[in-house]
Design a protein around this motif. Structure first.
Motif, mmCIF file in Angstrom:
data_model
loop_
_atom_site.group_PDB
_atom_site.id
_atom_site.type_symbol
_atom_site.label_atom_id
_atom_site.label_comp_id
_atom_site.label_asym_id
_atom_site.label_seq_id
_atom_site.Cartn_x
_atom_site.Cartn_y
_atom_site.Cartn_z
ATOM 1 N N PRO A 74 27.718 41.255 -7.522
ATOM 2 C CA PRO A 74 26.859 40.378 -7.999
ATOM 3 C C PRO A 74 27.573 39.259 -8.777
ATOM 4 O O PRO A 74 26.992 38.326 -9.314
ATOM 5 N N HIS A 75 28.896 39.697 -9.201
ATOM 6 C CA HIS A 75 29.702 38.715 -10.145
ATOM 7 C C HIS A 75 29.438 38.517 -11.426
ATOM 8 O O HIS A 75 29.435 37.829 -12.331
ATOM 9 N N ALA A 76 28.404 39.682 -11.891
ATOM 10 C CA ALA A 76 27.906 39.795 -13.261
ATOM 11 C C ALA A 76 28.741 40.813 -13.986
ATOM 12 O O ALA A 76 28.220 42.052 -13.539
ATOM 13 N N VAL A 292 26.418 33.932 -9.836
ATOM 14 C CA VAL A 292 26.261 35.061 -10.437
ATOM 15 C C VAL A 292 24.604 35.557 -10.477
ATOM 16 O O VAL A 292 23.633 34.631 -10.552
ATOM 17 N N VAL A 293 24.679 36.653 -10.040
ATOM 18 C CA VAL A 293 23.035 37.248 -10.114
ATOM 19 C C VAL A 293 23.061 38.358 -10.973
ATOM 20 O O VAL A 293 23.812 39.380 -11.146
ATOM 21 N N ASP A 294 22.039 38.311 -11.900
ATOM 22 C CA ASP A 294 21.697 39.117 -12.878
ATOM 23 C C ASP A 294 20.352 39.240 -13.359
ATOM 24 O O ASP A 294 19.567 38.201 -13.344
ATOM 25 N N ARG A 295 19.808 40.553 -13.376
ATOM 26 C CA ARG A 295 18.151 40.664 -13.750
ATOM 27 C C ARG A 295 17.371 39.544 -13.038
ATOM 28 O O ARG A 295 16.386 39.238 -13.516
ATOM 29 N N GLY A 296 17.548 39.684 -11.781
ATOM 30 C CA GLY A 296 16.481 38.635 -10.786
ATOM 31 C C GLY A 296 16.805 37.070 -11.048
ATOM 32 O O GLY A 296 16.025 36.307 -10.345
ATOM 33 N N TRP A 330 29.662 32.813 -16.840
ATOM 34 C CA TRP A 330 29.909 34.251 -17.386
ATOM 35 C C TRP A 330 28.387 34.596 -18.065
ATOM 36 O O TRP A 330 28.232 34.080 -18.909
ATOM 37 N N VAL A 331 27.764 35.624 -17.548
ATOM 38 C CA VAL A 331 26.529 35.987 -18.229
ATOM 39 C C VAL A 331 26.773 37.554 -18.775
ATOM 40 O O VAL A 331 27.528 38.281 -18.444
ATOM 41 N N ALA A 332 26.043 37.401 -20.225
ATOM 42 C CA ALA A 332 25.983 38.597 -20.914
ATOM 43 C C ALA A 332 24.833 38.506 -21.853
ATOM 44 O O ALA A 332 24.418 37.655 -22.721
ATOM 45 N N GLY A 333 23.964 39.536 -21.413
ATOM 46 C CA GLY A 333 22.604 39.863 -22.234
ATOM 47 C C GLY A 333 21.970 38.558 -21.942
ATOM 48 O O GLY A 333 21.643 38.092 -20.657
ATOM 49 N N ASP A 334 21.160 37.813 -22.813
ATOM 50 C CA ASP A 334 20.403 36.759 -22.789
ATOM 51 C C ASP A 334 21.248 35.584 -22.815
ATOM 52 O O ASP A 334 20.517 34.284 -23.208
ATOM 53 N N TYR A 335 22.349 35.443 -22.685
ATOM 54 C CA TYR A 335 23.361 34.382 -22.750
ATOM 55 C C TYR A 335 24.248 33.859 -21.608
ATOM 56 O O TYR A 335 24.684 35.036 -20.817
ATOM 57 N N VAL A 336 24.562 32.765 -21.235
ATOM 58 C CA VAL A 336 25.343 32.615 -20.505
ATOM 59 C C VAL A 336 26.376 31.646 -20.657
ATOM 60 O O VAL A 336 26.000 30.359 -21.389
ATOM 61 N N TYR A 337 27.902 31.723 -20.462
ATOM 62 C CA TYR A 337 28.860 30.902 -20.902
ATOM 63 C C TYR A 337 29.353 29.878 -19.701
ATOM 64 O O TYR A 337 29.339 30.671 -18.567
ATOM 65 N N LEU A 338 29.896 29.006 -19.994
ATOM 66 C CA LEU A 338 30.364 28.053 -18.678
ATOM 67 C C LEU A 338 31.507 27.063 -19.322
ATOM 68 O O LEU A 338 31.417 26.420 -20.536
ATOM 69 N N VAL A 339 32.677 27.056 -18.590
ATOM 70 C CA VAL A 339 33.587 26.049 -18.741
ATOM 71 C C VAL A 339 33.065 24.712 -18.009
ATOM 72 O O VAL A 339 32.929 24.905 -16.799
ATOM 73 N N THR A 340 32.860 23.758 -18.492
ATOM 74 C CA THR A 340 32.338 22.630 -18.061
ATOM 75 C C THR A 340 33.374 21.548 -17.514
ATOM 76 O O THR A 340 34.814 21.787 -18.021
ATOM 77 N N ASN A 341 33.205 20.541 -16.798
ATOM 78 C CA ASN A 341 34.114 19.531 -16.199
ATOM 79 C C ASN A 341 34.547 18.509 -17.410
ATOM 80 O O ASN A 341 35.498 17.772 -17.449
ATOM 81 N N GLY A 342 33.870 18.730 -18.523
ATOM 82 C CA GLY A 342 34.048 17.834 -19.607
ATOM 83 C C GLY A 342 35.213 17.415 -20.074
ATOM 84 O O GLY A 342 36.028 16.369 -20.209
ATOM 85 N N PRO A 343 36.335 18.450 -20.662
ATOM 86 C CA PRO A 343 35.965 19.806 -20.472
ATOM 87 C C PRO A 343 35.481 20.424 -21.710
ATOM 88 O O PRO A 343 35.832 20.095 -22.814
ATOM 89 N N SER A 344 34.661 21.505 -21.619
ATOM 90 C CA SER A 344 34.412 22.041 -22.702
ATOM 91 C C SER A 344 33.945 23.708 -22.661
ATOM 92 O O SER A 344 33.655 23.842 -21.060
#
Length: 439
Positions: A74-76, A292-296, A330-344
């Motif tokens: 699921p990649h989570a 990423v698949v997490d909790r539906g 990257w999913v953790a609990g009620d939050y998801v983190y992402l490295v953007t093309n910005g970059p940021s």
């Protein structure tokens, strides 16, 4: 091809706008006024006003293994645990040939049973002891008449076997204990990402946007699904996600399909692509990071300025944000983190898509001259640290709660694939072909 030609023409036009011309004439003085790059994102991601409440994450949990690309099908991977928040380099080992103009690292190593399995840029697979980096075996998977090959390939571990896609359009199965080749099968097209293994099936995505399901027993084809083929795409490959009986297949066309794992029947489809293209690179609609698949919910980011959350069962888009990325969320609990093309690096609320914080990253190796565009990979969340790393070899740890930089580490060389965590060890693969372990 038209898209590729337009990109080349645009780059040629921009090169002709500055410096000496091809004929050696003295360039005209620059026009007055403020200059704005047309090759950078015109919209900057910002935290949403009104976001309230402290960010609360699940407690860190140690995992012994990282058996497939993205960890598990699921990649989570949620919140991983390290023995200490103060990391130190404990060993490094050379896995073989490094990156070059004709070869590159595009897939993560994997870990199972206290062993690390990695493939170099010329399709040589090696096994190392996770404890101390001692090499256990290595196997060259290049056919005798292979030539130079091309980019791509990856590894997955399942039930004592390694399933390896190579740059030579082959799927090869190895005994994980000895490195002995058990069987190999030719594929209809090259595969640049690692396979995903689940329910007796090896799932791969080819460069012409087809998902193949092959038997883990002997590699015979069980089913296939075709998306729209793209003539131009970004370097690297991706892997399907699997949750239960559902396969999520991302393509370089920006298409995202939900398929039944039994027979490949389409359950729903989406397009992760924005109509508001900010530059020529953004016209490449690749979904290069893993879904990423997490909790539906399915979280998927496209290079073409869309990051979306989609209902796994119905395919209904829950929310989306206009931000591009070629990295895995990257999913953790009620939050998801992402490295953007910005970059940021950005933190989103998983249920609503609200942006809680954004931390800009250094875009250039030489900030004064603005040369050497940096590529940032990650993130990985481990023991209250978000870890990201650059193509210049700088690893940063950031607070997942505020985005504050907590520490920096200089690696031996640049890194262009995301690090992994297993056995309370962080593993990086550098562009020179070194496997570096921190604990």
């Amino acid at each position: 091809m038209r898209r590729f030609a337009l990109l080349l023409a645009s780059c040629g036009f921009l090169a002709a706008c500055g410096g000496d011309t091809w004929l050696g004439d003295t360039p005209a003085p620059p026009l007055p006024g403020k200059r704005i790059s047309i090759l950078s994102q015109s919209k900057t991601l910002e935290a949403d006003a009104g976001s309230k409440g402290a960010i609360v994450l699940p407690a860190p949990e140690a995992v012994a293994d990282w058996p497939q690309a993205g960890g598990y099908p699921p990649h989570a991977m949620h919140h991983l645990a390290l023995e200490s928040s103060s990391l130190h380099r404990v060993w490094d080992a050379n896995i073989g040939a490094g990156a070059s103009k004709r070869h590159a690292f595009v897939s993560q190593p994997v870990v199972s049973g206290g062993k690390v399995f990695a493939m170099d840029s010329e399709s040589v697979v090696s096994s190392f002891a996770l404890k101390d980096g001692r090499r256990l075996w290595k196997t060259d998977l290049a056919p005798e008449d292979s030539g130079d090959g091309s980019y791509g390939g990856g590894i997955s571990f399942d039930e004592g076997k390694l399933y390896v896609t190579t740059q030579f359009a082959e799927l090869v199965t190895l005994d994980a204990a000895t490195g002995k080749v058990l069987w190999r099968r030719s594929l209809p097209a090259p595969v640049r990402g690692a396979p995903t293994v689940r329910s007796g099936r090896v799932l791969v995505i080819t460069v012409d946007n087809a998902t193949l399901a092959l038997s883990t027993e002997d590699g015979h084809e069980l089913w296939h699904h075709n998306g729209i083929s793209e003539m131009a795409s970004m370097l690297g490959g991706t892997s399907p996600a699997v949750d239960g009986n559902t396969v999520i297949a991302p393509y370089s066309s920006g298409e995202l399909f939900s398929l039944r794992i039994e027979n490949g029947t389409v359950q729903w489809s989406e397009v992760i692509s924005s109509l508001k293209r900010t530059d020529q690179v953004a016209t490449l609609t690749d979904i290069r990071g893993l879904p990423v698949v997490d909790r539906g919910r399915v979280f998927a980011a496209g290079n073409s300025d869309i990051f979306a959350a989609i209902d796994l069962r119905t395919g209904r888009r829950i929310w989306d944000r206009e931000v591009g990325s070629i990295q895995t969320p990257w999913v953790a609990g009620d939050y998801v983190y992402l490295v953007t093309n910005g970059p940021s690096v950005a933190c989103f609320e998983a249920q609503t898509g609200q942006v809680r914080w954004v931390k800009p990253l250094q875009p250039w190796d030489d900030m004064e001259d603005k040369t050497g565009r940096l590529v940032w990979t990650g993130p990985v969340l481990a023991s209250d640290r978000l870890i990201v790393v650059s193509s210049a070899g700088e690893a940063l740890s950031l607070s997942p709660y505020t985005g504050e930089i907590l520490g920096r580490e200089e690696l031996p060389d640049g890194v262009t694939i995301a690090p992994i965590v297993a056995g309370e060890t962080v593993l990086f693969v550098t562009t020179e072909g070194d496997l570096v372990a921190y604990r």
